[in-house]
Write a protein that holds these residues in place. Structure first.
Motif, PDB file in Angstrom:
ATOM      1  N   THR A   1       8.604  18.176   9.542  1.00 57.65           N
ATOM      2  CA  THR A   1       8.912  19.348  10.326  1.00 57.65           C
ATOM      3  C   THR A   1       8.128  20.527   9.768  1.00 57.65           C
ATOM      4  N   TRP A   2       7.433  21.234  10.623  1.00 56.99           N
ATOM      5  CA  TRP A   2       6.618  22.367  10.212  1.00 56.99           C
ATOM      6  C   TRP A   2       7.410  23.662  10.262  1.00 56.99           C
ATOM      7  N   SER A   3       7.019  24.578   9.416  1.00 52.38           N
ATOM      8  CA  SER A   3       7.715  25.853   9.314  1.00 52.38           C
ATOM      9  C   SER A   3       6.711  26.953   9.021  1.00 52.38           C
ATOM     10  N   LEU A   4       6.957  28.144   9.553  1.00 49.60           N
ATOM     11  CA  LEU A   4       6.104  29.291   9.256  1.00 49.60           C
ATOM     12  C   LEU A   4       6.544  29.927   7.944  1.00 49.60           C
ATOM     13  N   GLU A   5       5.573  30.255   7.116  1.00 50.90           N
ATOM     14  CA  GLU A   5       5.840  30.886   5.824  1.00 50.90           C
ATOM     15  C   GLU A   5       5.197  32.266   5.828  1.00 50.90           C
ATOM     16  N   HIS A   6       5.952  33.279   5.422  1.00 48.88           N
ATOM     17  CA  HIS A   6       5.375  34.605   5.229  1.00 48.88           C
ATOM     18  C   HIS A   6       4.510  34.538   3.969  1.00 48.88           C
ATOM     19  N   ILE A   7       3.251  34.861   4.096  1.00 45.24           N
ATOM     20  CA  ILE A   7       2.341  34.801   2.957  1.00 45.24           C
ATOM     21  C   ILE A   7       2.746  35.844   1.920  1.00 45.24           C
ATOM     22  N   HIS A   8       2.910  37.066   2.380  1.00 46.77           N
ATOM     23  CA  HIS A   8       3.435  38.121   1.516  1.00 46.77           C
ATOM     24  C   HIS A   8       4.924  38.179   1.787  1.00 46.77           C
ATOM     25  N   ALA A   9       5.725  37.944   0.760  1.00 47.97           N
ATOM     26  CA  ALA A   9       7.174  37.855   0.936  1.00 47.97           C
ATOM     27  C   ALA A   9       7.730  39.113   1.585  1.00 47.97           C
ATOM     28  N   GLN A  10       8.662  38.895   2.484  1.00 49.83           N
ATOM     29  CA  GLN A  10       9.344  40.026   3.101  1.00 49.83           C
ATOM     30  C   GLN A  10      10.131  40.752   2.017  1.00 49.83           C
ATOM     31  N   ASN A  11      10.989  40.046   1.364  1.00 45.71           N
ATOM     32  CA  ASN A  11      11.783  40.512   0.234  1.00 45.71           C
ATOM     33  C   ASN A  11      12.749  39.382  -0.104  1.00 45.71           C
ATOM     34  N   ALA A  12      13.593  39.609  -1.054  1.00 49.58           N
ATOM     35  CA  ALA A  12      14.535  38.563  -1.466  1.00 49.58           C
ATOM     36  C   ALA A  12      15.926  38.789  -0.872  1.00 49.58           C
ATOM     37  N   LEU A  13      16.013  39.465   0.265  1.00 48.82           N
ATOM     38  CA  LEU A  13      17.315  39.763   0.859  1.00 48.82           C
ATOM     39  C   LEU A  13      18.090  38.512   1.259  1.00 48.82           C
ATOM     40  N   GLY A  14      17.400  37.437   1.603  1.00 53.70           N
ATOM     41  CA  GLY A  14      18.080  36.224   2.026  1.00 53.70           C
ATOM     42  C   GLY A  14      18.728  35.468   0.882  1.00 53.70           C
ATOM     43  N   LEU A  15      18.489  35.895  -0.334  1.00 52.31           N
ATOM     44  CA  LEU A  15      19.064  35.217  -1.485  1.00 52.31           C
ATOM     45  C   LEU A  15      20.432  35.820  -1.775  1.00 52.31           C
ATOM     46  N   ASN A  16      21.447  34.959  -1.870  1.00 52.04           N
ATOM     47  CA  ASN A  16      22.788  35.516  -2.059  1.00 52.04           C
ATOM     48  C   ASN A  16      23.679  34.674  -2.963  1.00 52.04           C
ATOM     49  N   THR A  17      23.090  33.755  -3.720  1.00 50.07           N
ATOM     50  CA  THR A  17      23.903  32.980  -4.660  1.00 50.07           C
ATOM     51  C   THR A  17      23.294  33.074  -6.056  1.00 50.07           C
ATOM     52  N   VAL A  18      24.097  32.808  -7.036  1.00 47.87           N
ATOM     53  CA  VAL A  18      23.648  32.833  -8.430  1.00 47.87           C
ATOM     54  C   VAL A  18      22.487  31.861  -8.627  1.00 47.87           C
ATOM     55  N   ASP A  19      22.585  30.666  -8.046  1.00 46.32           N
ATOM     56  CA  ASP A  19      21.511  29.685  -8.194  1.00 46.32           C
ATOM     57  C   ASP A  19      20.202  30.185  -7.586  1.00 46.32           C
ATOM     58  N   GLN A  20      20.273  30.807  -6.421  1.00 44.55           N
ATOM     59  CA  GLN A  20      19.073  31.339  -5.768  1.00 44.55           C
ATOM     60  C   GLN A  20      18.465  32.475  -6.590  1.00 44.55           C
ATOM     61  N   TRP A  21      19.297  33.375  -7.082  1.00 41.28           N
ATOM     62  CA  TRP A  21      18.790  34.486  -7.892  1.00 41.28           C
ATOM     63  C   TRP A  21      18.138  33.959  -9.171  1.00 41.28           C
ATOM     64  N   SER A  22      18.793  33.005  -9.818  1.00 40.38           N
ATOM     65  CA  SER A  22      18.278  32.450 -11.072  1.00 40.38           C
ATOM     66  C   SER A  22      16.941  31.753 -10.848  1.00 40.38           C
TER      67      SER A  22
END
Length: 173
Positions: A1-22
């Motif tokens: 399955t293909w997916s579009l990736e932002h080359i320059h990150a938008q930001n880390a707003l979608g991260l919301n768990t300790v594991d993701q932050w770490s």
């Protein structure tokens, strides 16, 4: 399955768990070594702060560190303007498994990961590989670790050059 990736990150707003932050902090900590412009003492300070924060990371501390790291991974003038954030000049194609591992990371972290995946045998579409190898950037504008306006312009020009013969002008309907 293909997916579009932002080359320059938008930001880390979608991260919301300790594991993701770490994980985000770990990846960016490791990528600090590849940034030649960063002062050795500043790098050591950031690495130490990340190491100390990861075991008991909070959302507030994560965002503080994200803010402290951002200028090193996207110096002033190299980031994507908000209006260009979702434009084709800031998008690449990746397998969704590879994309999910890279989302929200800064360009240098993504560049390192794409090259590692390519070496390990993951299929990386040729144009995506070229983006992260800076294939579309003119020689006088080369800088390896950031996705700059010159990079975006070169990438977009290549897309237009390749697809132009297949696209019709609005007047030719």
């Amino acid at each position: 399955t293909w997916s579009l990736e932002h080359i320059h990150a938008q930001n880390a707003l979608g991260l919301n768990t300790v594991d993701q932050w770490s994980e985000w902090l770990r990846l960016h900590r490791n990528a600090l070594e590849s940034l030649p412009e960063i002062d050795v003492a500043d790098r050591a300070r950031l690495e130490s702060e990340i190491d100390a924060a990861i075991p008991e990371i909070t959302e507030e501390r994560f965002h503080e560190l994200e803010e402290a790291l951002a200028p090193h991974f996207a110096p002033r003038g190299t980031g994507t303007a908000e209006e260009d954030e979702h434009g084709i000049a800031n998008l690449a194609l990746l397998d969704s498994r590879d994309n999910s591992a890279l989302s929200n990371s800064m360009f240098e972290v993504k560049r390192i990961a794409v090259l590692e995946r390519d070496r390990a045998g993951s299929y990386i579409p040729i144009c995506t590989r070229h983006v992260f190898l800076k294939y579309y950037t003119e020689e006088h504008s080369q800088q390896l670790h950031y996705w700059s306006l010159q990079d975006r312009d070169g990438y977009l020009a290549a897309i237009e050059r390749e697809l132009g013969p297949y696209l019709q002008d609005g007047d030719d309907k």
